[in-house]
Scaffold this motif. Sequence first.
Motif: not given
Lengths: 337, 327
Positions: B15, B17, B22
């Motif tokens: 993932q 940010q 996200t």
Amino acid sequence: MTVLPDDIVLKVSDLQTHFELGGRVAKSVDGVSFDVRRGETVAVVGESGSGKSVTSLSIMRLLSSPGRIVGGSILYRTSQGQIVDIAALPERKMRAIRGREIAMIFQEPMTSLNPLYTVGDQIMEMIRLHEPVSAAEARQRAKKMLDLVEIPAADRRLDEYPHQMSGGMRQRVMIALALSCNPNLLIADEPTTALDVTIQAQILDLLRRLQREIGMSILFITHNLGVVAEIAHDVVVMYTGRVVEKSPVSGLFAHQKHPYTRGLLACIPNASRDRGAAGERLRLNPIPGNVPSVTALPPGCSFAPRCSYRIPHCDEAPPLMTAGPSHLSRCWRHEAL
Amino acid sequence: MSTETLLSVQGLTKQFQTRSGTVRAVDGVSFDVKRGTIVGLVGESGSGKTTAGRCTLRLVEPNEGRIVFDGVDLRTLPEREMRAYRSRLQIIFQDPYSSLNPRLRIDQIIGEALDIHRPVKGSARRDRIAELLERVGLNPDAARRFPHEFSGGQRQRIGIARALAVEPDFIVADEPVSALDVSVQAQVLNLIQDLQQSFGLTMLFIAHDLSVVEYLCDEVVVMYLGRVMERGPSREIYAMPRHPYTQALLSAAPIPDPAASRQRIVLKGDIPSPMNPPSGCVFRTRCRYAVEACAEIVPPLEDIGSDHHVACIRQGDSEVISQGLTL
């Protein structure tokens, strides 16, 4: 008075575009000729350095210095039926043709749209530059253009900036922009190269549909023979600034009459041909060597150093020869192919 | 060909940010690569294939998942121990222009890799560099020249020589031929094949060109929006794609033959934002077979026999199966 057969929209004859720098001359386009018929698509195919993009920029008269058209003619039939030679047209008159009569779309939709203006503003600017309409009317037309290229929620999208859109969406905006003044001829320079295959399929579909509905002619510049097979009526194959083969699409794919075209098709991997009975990989058949630079071309046939059909005669530059019905080849040995 | 698994990726997730939320670039991706084989990782832009490839080498640190290489989970290794593995895992990049330092000579570019992992000195070092250049089809004189003196295809050969310098077991090739002209592409593909056979290399080949993958790869992993839609032996997937996305993707590839019959499935719209992916099956918003249940269930990657896996709740439906047969 120049004459042009009725069904021909664009006739490029013996076009020469050179770049001269520090006493050296690069003949990027060296004697290129082809016709574009009304409502049809001509594909110009070539690798980097073939001169395909310089050809399209010459037709649009968008060459940047030191590029210059030094010979040949580009006859164009305007929507009023007048025949003009773009190669010799004063810039002021060219402005009435560029964008309005002949429009162009480019490979990279992000860099060809202005990031500081909404897409609506850009389409409206194009319309109002060429036609005396009010802002409100131009906005209506712009919305209709986005509808035409199948952009959903066109009214809202008009007020968006290019960065808010995906690559495929931006290419649709480019097409909407190009078509907003109902051009006669659309020049599409690698319009799907930067796009994913599923989006490429959408754009090719769209261009085919628009051609059917509006009846415009398309000059399609690409390096992808798969795309050529999908969209072209006629094909012009270029190598080092020259046309090496020219034919209707079916004839070209059925029988290549130039070793370069044959080589290009043979080196695209094709699992049904390049894998053995047990699924083992066979070797691909690449064209050896590299494309030579146009400032350092070999004498005679420029493809000869990479060619497996080469004979001593190839030291003499071959002309374009008839190799079949409407089929031309610049190869001494086209009959042996 | 042995059937021993050299690399097993399980539940890989990455993932990123960003200010606006996200992005799940890679979301629970699993696949195996058997020793001596080439696995193709295909997908369109935004599918997460490049990130998945980099996570596999820990060039990008994944958030979750296991990367079992030759029996060791690379993610459990501290950086010091990981270094020892780095020479066994190499990467070839897409852009032969930006992946070579323009200020270094070719012998310095290849030598740098040697110095870090396989240090040799003096004439042995020179000989090794000359041998590597010859191995990739370049003249050993190339050693004294700079990257700008070479064409795209030659630069890609230099990038391959650099990867081979440390005698890796496993190479991630990230779109290694996409930036090259068609006539040069075939030269580099032949080279990759020769090297793969003579060194018994194992490869993860990331690409968007479906005909290259069909030709080169033993197995294929098809990704969409960070997830694996389908994977299995490439012959089987190309002959009979079972996932509606794979079917659409294969049908969209242009065929260089105007006489070929085309059963094109044109997908509507664009790939959704990975910031806000659809619930359930991520492909459902563009899928012609989507039903209500597709919004509820994240379809598991199911084994349908002979190593072929499909993530679609309707993969058994005769309608979906017969579509795959018409391509």
